[in-house]
Design a protein around this motif. Structure first.
Motif, PDB file in Angstrom:
ATOM      1  N   MET A   1       0.855  -1.170   0.000  1.00 36.57           N
ATOM      2  CA  MET A   1       0.000   0.000   0.000  1.00 36.57           C
ATOM      3  C   MET A   1       0.900   1.232   0.000  1.00 36.57           C
ATOM      4  O   MET A   1       1.761   1.382   0.845  1.00 36.57           O
ATOM      5  N   GLY A   2       0.684   2.141  -0.957  1.00 36.65           N
ATOM      6  CA  GLY A   2       1.517   3.314  -1.091  1.00 36.65           C
ATOM      7  C   GLY A   2       0.956   4.526  -0.371  1.00 36.65           C
ATOM      8  O   GLY A   2      -0.100   4.484   0.246  1.00 36.65           O
ATOM      9  N   SER A   3       1.710   5.594  -0.482  1.00 35.23           N
ATOM     10  CA  SER A   3       1.309   6.872   0.111  1.00 35.23           C
ATOM     11  C   SER A   3       1.262   7.937  -0.963  1.00 35.23           C
ATOM     12  O   SER A   3       1.907   7.810  -2.008  1.00 35.23           O
ATOM     13  N   ILE A   4       0.501   8.984  -0.702  1.00 31.89           N
ATOM     14  CA  ILE A   4       0.469  10.131  -1.603  1.00 31.89           C
ATOM     15  C   ILE A   4       0.811  11.381  -0.799  1.00 31.89           C
ATOM     16  O   ILE A   4       0.475  11.494   0.375  1.00 31.89           O
ATOM     17  N   SER A   5       1.497  12.289  -1.448  1.00 31.20           N
ATOM     18  CA  SER A   5       1.844  13.569  -0.833  1.00 31.20           C
ATOM     19  C   SER A   5       1.075  14.658  -1.555  1.00 31.20           C
ATOM     20  O   SER A   5       0.914  14.600  -2.780  1.00 31.20           O
ATOM     21  N   PHE A   6       0.610  15.639  -0.807  1.00 29.98           N
ATOM     22  CA  PHE A   6      -0.083  16.753  -1.434  1.00 29.98           C
ATOM     23  C   PHE A   6       0.050  17.994  -0.579  1.00 29.98           C
ATOM     24  O   PHE A   6       0.397  17.931   0.597  1.00 29.98           O
ATOM     25  N   LEU A   7      -0.202  19.128  -1.207  1.00 32.83           N
ATOM     26  CA  LEU A   7      -0.152  20.408  -0.518  1.00 32.83           C
ATOM     27  C   LEU A   7      -1.546  20.820  -0.074  1.00 32.83           C
ATOM     28  O   LEU A   7      -2.521  20.581  -0.780  1.00 32.83           O
ATOM     29  N   VAL A   8      -1.625  21.447   1.084  1.00 31.60           N
ATOM     30  CA  VAL A   8      -2.879  21.962   1.629  1.00 31.60           C
ATOM     31  C   VAL A   8      -2.739  23.473   1.753  1.00 31.60           C
ATOM     32  O   VAL A   8      -1.822  23.960   2.412  1.00 31.60           O
ATOM     33  N   MET A   9      -3.628  24.199   1.091  1.00 32.09           N
ATOM     34  CA  MET A   9      -3.657  25.656   1.177  1.00 32.09           C
ATOM     35  C   MET A   9      -4.813  26.034   2.102  1.00 32.09           C
ATOM     36  O   MET A   9      -5.927  25.540   1.932  1.00 32.09           O
ATOM     37  N   HIS A  10      -4.539  26.898   3.075  1.00 29.11           N
ATOM     38  CA  HIS A  10      -5.583  27.282   4.029  1.00 29.11           C
ATOM     39  C   HIS A  10      -5.350  28.710   4.501  1.00 29.11           C
ATOM     40  O   HIS A  10      -4.325  29.315   4.202  1.00 29.11           O
ATOM     41  N   SER A  11      -6.308  29.251   5.224  1.00 28.49           N
ATOM     42  CA  SER A  11      -6.230  30.592   5.810  1.00 28.49           C
ATOM     43  C   SER A  11      -6.132  31.683   4.750  1.00 28.49           C
ATOM     44  O   SER A  11      -5.520  32.714   4.967  1.00 28.49           O
ATOM     45  N   GLY A  12      -6.745  31.459   3.617  1.00 31.83           N
ATOM     46  CA  GLY A  12      -6.801  32.442   2.537  1.00 31.83           C
ATOM     47  C   GLY A  12      -8.229  32.577   2.049  1.00 31.83           C
ATOM     48  O   GLY A  12      -9.156  32.460   2.836  1.00 31.83           O
ATOM     49  N   ARG A  13      -8.392  32.792   0.752  1.00 29.67           N
ATOM     50  CA  ARG A  13      -9.750  32.882   0.211  1.00 29.67           C
ATOM     51  C   ARG A  13      -9.725  32.637  -1.292  1.00 29.67           C
ATOM     52  O   ARG A  13      -8.680  32.653  -1.913  1.00 29.67           O
TER      53      ARG A  13
END
Length: 127
Positions: A1-13
């Protein structure tokens, strides 16, 4: 079972062009077979949001689409993971997180508490 990496953008609009602006960005890694609930929990934990008192919406944009797609169930998670598996570039398909408190977006609520604005249901998204 693999993993995925991703970016999370928050506190904006979201702006009028459906682009995330004025955000903070963080990276997360999850197992490939993540559930919708696990995704919500991990994103909330990473950005410091208590899901007992807040609602979170997860959106991302794909090429050729003017509007962002929202992940709101297991099928949405599967589609998102499939896109990330096909394109492992970290900056591709980042998640934009909108935080809601009592049906008001966090930015609108902050404006209301500061006496600067009013909280409306159709206000701009917080990412």
């Amino acid at each position: 079972m693999g993993s995925i990496s991703f970016l999370v953008m928050h506190s904006g609009r979201w702006n009028e062009d459906n682009c995330c602006i004025n955000y903070t960005i963080e990276a997360i890694m999850l197992k490939e077979y993540v559930t919708f609930r696990d995704l919500l929990d991990e994103v909330a934990k990473q950005i410091g949001v208590d899901l007992r008192f807040n609602n979170v919406k997860l959106k991302y944009k794909i090429e050729g689409s003017n509007a962002p797609l929202e992940i709101h169930n297991e099928i949405g998670v599967r589609v998102y993971v499939s896109l990330k598996k096909d394109n492992k570039e970290l900056t591709k398909y980042h998640l934009c997180v909108s935080v809601y408190v009592n049906d008001c977006e966090l930015a609108d609520r902050n404006l209301l508490e500061d006496g600067v604005g009013m909280c409306g249901i159709d206000g701009g998204d917080i990412v």
